[in-house]
Design an enzyme around this catalytic site. Structure first.
Site, mmCIF file in Angstrom:
data_model
loop_
_atom_site.group_PDB
_atom_site.id
_atom_site.type_symbol
_atom_site.label_atom_id
_atom_site.label_comp_id
_atom_site.label_asym_id
_atom_site.label_seq_id
_atom_site.Cartn_x
_atom_site.Cartn_y
_atom_site.Cartn_z
ATOM 1 N N SER A 182 0.799 -1.216 0.000
ATOM 2 C CA SER A 182 0.000 0.000 0.000
ATOM 3 C C SER A 182 0.838 1.277 0.000
ATOM 4 O O SER A 182 0.332 2.340 -0.369
ATOM 5 C CB SER A 182 -0.983 0.010 1.175
ATOM 6 O OG SER A 182 -0.348 -0.308 2.372
ATOM 7 N N HIS A 234 2.264 4.530 4.212
ATOM 8 C CA HIS A 234 1.301 5.227 3.363
ATOM 9 C C HIS A 234 1.773 6.648 3.068
ATOM 10 O O HIS A 234 1.773 7.100 1.921
ATOM 11 C CB HIS A 234 -0.066 5.291 4.051
ATOM 12 C CG HIS A 234 -0.692 3.959 4.289
ATOM 13 N ND1 HIS A 234 -1.870 3.811 4.996
ATOM 14 C CD2 HIS A 234 -0.317 2.713 3.933
ATOM 15 C CE1 HIS A 234 -2.188 2.540 5.046
ATOM 16 N NE2 HIS A 234 -1.260 1.859 4.423
#
Length: 327
Positions: A182, A234
């Protein structure tokens, strides 16, 4: 012990299932502009799935679990069965297996000289739920980007953003391990935002496109404040992709694209705007400086929490329902 508990080891998954979308805003496109066939993004998805299957093969829950840990989930899968849900609620392997196969571990990166973990961790996932969430998002975001900009630029953004997410994560997370793609996915989201800003003059429905994309990014980052989600990966991936978008995803301006329709005696406009060149230079400088400073701090063993005490709230906000624990 092979069946080490995920929470006791503190394994962090990079994104615990989040929706991702692509803005729908038309732009003035040259009819000669090439439309690429997407093959790299599907190849990345296949590579991640194959890696997860190999991870479960090496995990071999029935052989390595102890009676005190409970029973493997979906025992009919035999060596591909999952760790007990109290150990890994995402239907996946043990943290010790992830660590052996290349999960991000600060101690091994800094003191064990295993810098390759900064890349290997983005190909590992904590469980089926984690894998499916990331792969569906990757297909939804990545295929459209690859069709527009080609496999080289999107592949570079994906891999470098994943690396950038790993560097920032490793600067802050010391007592846990981290896995997941991610950080690279957030890099694609960041590149989408900077591409929209950089090519602002050729888009219609600009405000709606920008608002939609900002809301999507904000929601995804907000999910990262939950425990056991590595929001530093992230944020690092997003910032890297955002800067790379200014460098790699420039489009010719409308005045240049429409040059074929202009009379011969009318001079055509410049291919790019001045602000695009300024953003290109500034972003490239920030990327070089950011990676240089980050890697120097990392391999010097600097604890980023000592430089930024409030930064811990970027990854986990304690509430009455959960405790963020140490670092």
């Amino acid at each position: 012990m092979a069946g080490e508990d995920l929470e006791s080891r503190g394994a962090k998954n990079r994104g615990n299932g989040y929706p991702s979308s692509y803005y729908s805003s038309s732009y003035y496109q040259d009819t000669s502009e090439k439309q690429w066939t997407s093959w790299l993004i599907p190849a990345f998805v296949v590579a991640n799935v194959v890696m997860f299957i190999l991870t479960m093969y090496f995990n071999n829950c029935p052989k390595n679990i102890t009676s005190s840990q409970g029973h493997c989930v979906a025992g009919g899968l035999r060596r591909f069965s999952f760790q007990p849900l109290r150990e890994n609620p995402l239907f996946g392997p043990s943290s010790s297996t992830l660590e052996k196969l290349g999960a991000l571990d600060w101690n091994k990166v800094v003191h064990g000289h295993q810098g390759w973990r900064l890349i290997s961790c983005i190909w590992l996932h904590a469980g089926v739920i984690h894998l499916l969430a990331n792969m569906f998002s990757l297909l939804f975001i990545g295929i459209r980007l690859e069709q527009q900009f080609g496999f080289v630029r999107i592949g570079v953004i994906y891999l470098v953003s994943g690396f950038g997410g790993s560097v920032l994560s490793c600067l802050f997370i010391r007592s846990n391990i981290s896995v997941g793609a991610s950080g690279a996915l957030f890099g694609l989201l960041g590149a989408m935002l900077s591409e929209l800003i950089s090519n602002w003059t050729i888009y219609s429905n600009k405000a709606a496109a920008l608002l939609t994309l900002v809301i999507i990014i904000a929601i995804n980052l907000a999910v990262g404040i939950l425990p056991h989600v590595d929001n530093f990966a992230h944020i690092g991936g997003f910032l890297t992709g955002f800067l790379l978008g200014f460098v790699l995803l420039l489009r010719p301006q409308f005045g240049w694209v429409d040059r074929h329709n202009l009379p011969a005696n009318v001079p055509s406009k410049s291919k790019h705007k001045t602000y695009q060149y300024v953003l290109w230079v500034v972003s490239l400088v920030l990327l070089v400086v950011g990676f240089t400073v980050g890697l120097v701090m990392l391999f010097q063993g600097v604890n980023a929490y000592q430089r930024c005490h409030w930064c811990r709230y970027l990854s986990c906000v304690p509430t009455s329902r959960w405790n963020c624990g140490s670092n």
